[in-house]
Design an enzyme around this catalytic site. Sequence first.
Site, PDB file in Angstrom:
ATOM      1  N   ASP A 141     -40.964  12.670  81.647  1.00  0.00           N
ATOM      2  CA  ASP A 141     -41.562  11.239  81.626  1.00  0.00           C
ATOM      3  C   ASP A 141     -40.762  10.253  81.128  1.00  0.00           C
ATOM      4  OD1 ASP A 141     -44.610   9.706  80.444  1.00  0.00           O
ATOM      5  OD2 ASP A 141     -43.222   9.345  82.496  1.00  0.00           O
ATOM      6  N   LYS A 144     -36.115   8.369  85.138  1.00  0.00           N
ATOM      7  CA  LYS A 144     -36.404   8.935  86.405  1.00  0.00           C
ATOM      8  C   LYS A 144     -35.122   9.545  86.860  1.00  0.00           C
ATOM      9  CE  LYS A 144     -40.039   7.389  84.978  1.00  0.00           C
ATOM     10  NZ  LYS A 144     -40.673   8.388  83.991  1.00  0.00           N
ATOM     11  N   ASP A 169     -43.715  13.168  85.849  1.00  0.00           N
ATOM     12  CA  ASP A 169     -44.633  11.918  86.277  1.00  0.00           C
ATOM     13  C   ASP A 169     -43.709  10.970  86.892  1.00  0.00           C
ATOM     14  OD1 ASP A 169     -45.830   9.135  84.068  1.00  0.00           O
ATOM     15  OD2 ASP A 169     -46.648  10.108  85.889  1.00  0.00           O
ATOM     16  N   ASN A 170     -44.473   9.922  87.759  1.00  0.00           N
ATOM     17  CA  ASN A 170     -43.723   9.071  88.542  1.00  0.00           C
ATOM     18  C   ASN A 170     -42.830   9.224  89.574  1.00  0.00           C
ATOM     19  OD1 ASN A 170     -43.349   8.200  85.041  1.00  0.00           O
ATOM     20  ND2 ASN A 170     -44.730   7.130  86.389  1.00  0.00           N
ATOM     21  N   GLU A 199     -50.476   4.500  86.622  1.00  0.00           N
ATOM     22  CA  GLU A 199     -51.245   4.304  85.512  1.00  0.00           C
ATOM     23  C   GLU A 199     -51.886   2.799  85.624  1.00  0.00           C
ATOM     24  OE1 GLU A 199     -48.254   5.686  85.126  1.00  0.00           O
ATOM     25  OE2 GLU A 199     -47.152   4.443  83.776  1.00  0.00           O
TER      26      GLU A 199
HETATM   27  O1  LIG Z   1     -39.487   4.188  82.925  1.00  0.00           O
HETATM   28  C1  LIG Z   1     -40.482   5.045  82.889  1.00  0.00           C
HETATM   29  N1  LIG Z   1     -40.237   5.755  81.577  1.00  0.00           N
HETATM   30  C2  LIG Z   1     -38.914   6.205  81.151  1.00  0.00           C
HETATM   31  C3  LIG Z   1     -38.778   5.164  79.970  1.00  0.00           C
HETATM   32  C4  LIG Z   1     -37.375   5.567  79.318  1.00  0.00           C
HETATM   33  C5  LIG Z   1     -37.318   6.399  78.036  1.00  0.00           C
HETATM   34  C6  LIG Z   1     -36.572   7.609  77.622  1.00  0.00           C
HETATM   35  C7  LIG Z   1     -37.029   8.455  76.861  1.00  0.00           C
HETATM   36  C8  LIG Z   1     -35.734   9.437  76.767  1.00  0.00           C
HETATM   37  C9  LIG Z   1     -35.990  10.461  76.080  1.00  0.00           C
HETATM   38  C10 LIG Z   1     -34.935  11.239  75.692  1.00  0.00           C
HETATM   39  N2  LIG Z   1     -33.633  10.972  76.475  1.00  0.00           N
HETATM   40  C11 LIG Z   1     -33.575   9.916  77.276  1.00  0.00           C
HETATM   41  C12 LIG Z   1     -34.782   8.923  77.444  1.00  0.00           C
HETATM   42  S1  LIG Z   1     -34.935   7.473  78.182  1.00  0.00           S
HETATM   43  C13 LIG Z   1     -41.635   4.677  83.609  1.00  0.00           C
HETATM   44  C14 LIG Z   1     -41.755   3.361  84.131  1.00  0.00           C
HETATM   45  C15 LIG Z   1     -42.901   3.140  84.760  1.00  0.00           C
HETATM   46  C16 LIG Z   1     -42.951   1.666  85.584  1.00  0.00           C
HETATM   47  C17 LIG Z   1     -43.582   1.787  86.958  1.00  0.00           C
HETATM   48  C18 LIG Z   1     -43.799   0.742  87.565  1.00  0.00           C
HETATM   49  C19 LIG Z   1     -43.260  -0.582  87.005  1.00  0.00           C
HETATM   50  F1  LIG Z   1     -43.429  -1.607  87.756  1.00  0.00           F
HETATM   51  C20 LIG Z   1     -42.761  -0.587  85.846  1.00  0.00           C
HETATM   52  C21 LIG Z   1     -42.702   0.730  85.028  1.00  0.00           C
HETATM   53  C22 LIG Z   1     -43.992   3.988  84.894  1.00  0.00           C
HETATM   54  C23 LIG Z   1     -43.787   5.097  83.953  1.00  0.00           C
HETATM   55  O2  LIG Z   1     -44.906   6.036  83.855  1.00  0.00           O
HETATM   56  C24 LIG Z   1     -42.832   5.410  83.429  1.00  0.00           C
HETATM   57  O3  LIG Z   1     -42.839   6.741  82.851  1.00  0.00           O
HETATM   58 MG   LIG Z   2     -44.551   7.897  83.245  1.00  0.00          MG
END
Ligand SMILES: O=C(NCCCCc1cc2ccncc2s1)c1cc(-c2ccc(F)cc2)cc(O)c1O
Ligand SMILES: [Mg+2]
Length: 214
Positions: A141, A144, A169-170, A199
């Site tokens: 998660d 992506k 996810d996603n 979500e």
């Molecule tokens: O980017 C998302 N999730 C990742 C955040 C990146 C954080 C990280 C954690 C980590 C740990 C270890 N190494 C590297 C990393 S980088 C995400 C985005 C949306 C979304 C959907 C539609 C939208 F209009 C706007 C956002 C929905 C979701 O469910 C998500 O999970």
């Molecule tokens: Mg997600």
Amino acid sequence: TRTTRPQRLLRAVQKNATRNNPLSVISAIDDFCRHREWAMNVGDEKGFILDSVVNEVSPVTALELGAYCGYSAVRIARLLPPGACLITLEFNPDYAAIARQVIAWAGLEDKVQLVEGASGDWIPRMKEHFGIETFDFVFLDHWKDSYLPDTKLLEECGLLRKGTVLLADNVICPGAPDYLEYVRKSLSYESRFFKSHLEYTKAEDGLEKSVYLS
Ligand SMILES: O=C(NCCCCc1cc2ccncc2s1)c1cc(-c2ccc(F)cc2)cc(O)c1O
Ligand SMILES: [Mg+2]
């Protein structure tokens, strides 16, 4: 705004949820995200699918890539059998600080090890640093475009075994097309799509469950 969204989410948990009651923490976050401010937790609809896969696998060692505010860590850890543990990686220190407090409010800190850092740096260190042989379950998660390289890294580091379940996810929104193509075409995986919604919205999304066949 003075406070960040994760800080406001944590405040909603501390105000509306009961300590040591994971279900009340999950509900408080879902209510906050549905009625106050959207946030990128896996949410209740996809969360129900996550729960069913975790219950089916009943993992002793679980890995989560991307903790955010700790919502899915609480969903997963509350279902773990005694002695089982979840390692969750979070890149953003502000998110990590909130996630630790959300996990603690739920009373699950003994089952969850939150590690701050990048998946690419930490995956190669899992065995020697945590004494992990292989993972029974992995929830993807995080970024992506990191799903595919990190899955290949998990394979190369010998962290997957016959039957390890990956749940991503996603895979529709924001999407992970290269990951989907890989797990669906590879003879090393048995893959299945669970159609759902982004979500707290009506937008199309879903989870991909992939079993490693080794
Ligand atoms: O980017 C998302 N999730 C990742 C955040 C990146 C954080 C990280 C954690 C980590 C740990 C270890 N190494 C590297 C990393 S980088 C995400 C985005 C949306 C979304 C959907 C539609 C939208 F209009 C706007 C956002 C929905 C979701 O469910 C998500 O999970
Ligand atoms: Mg997600």
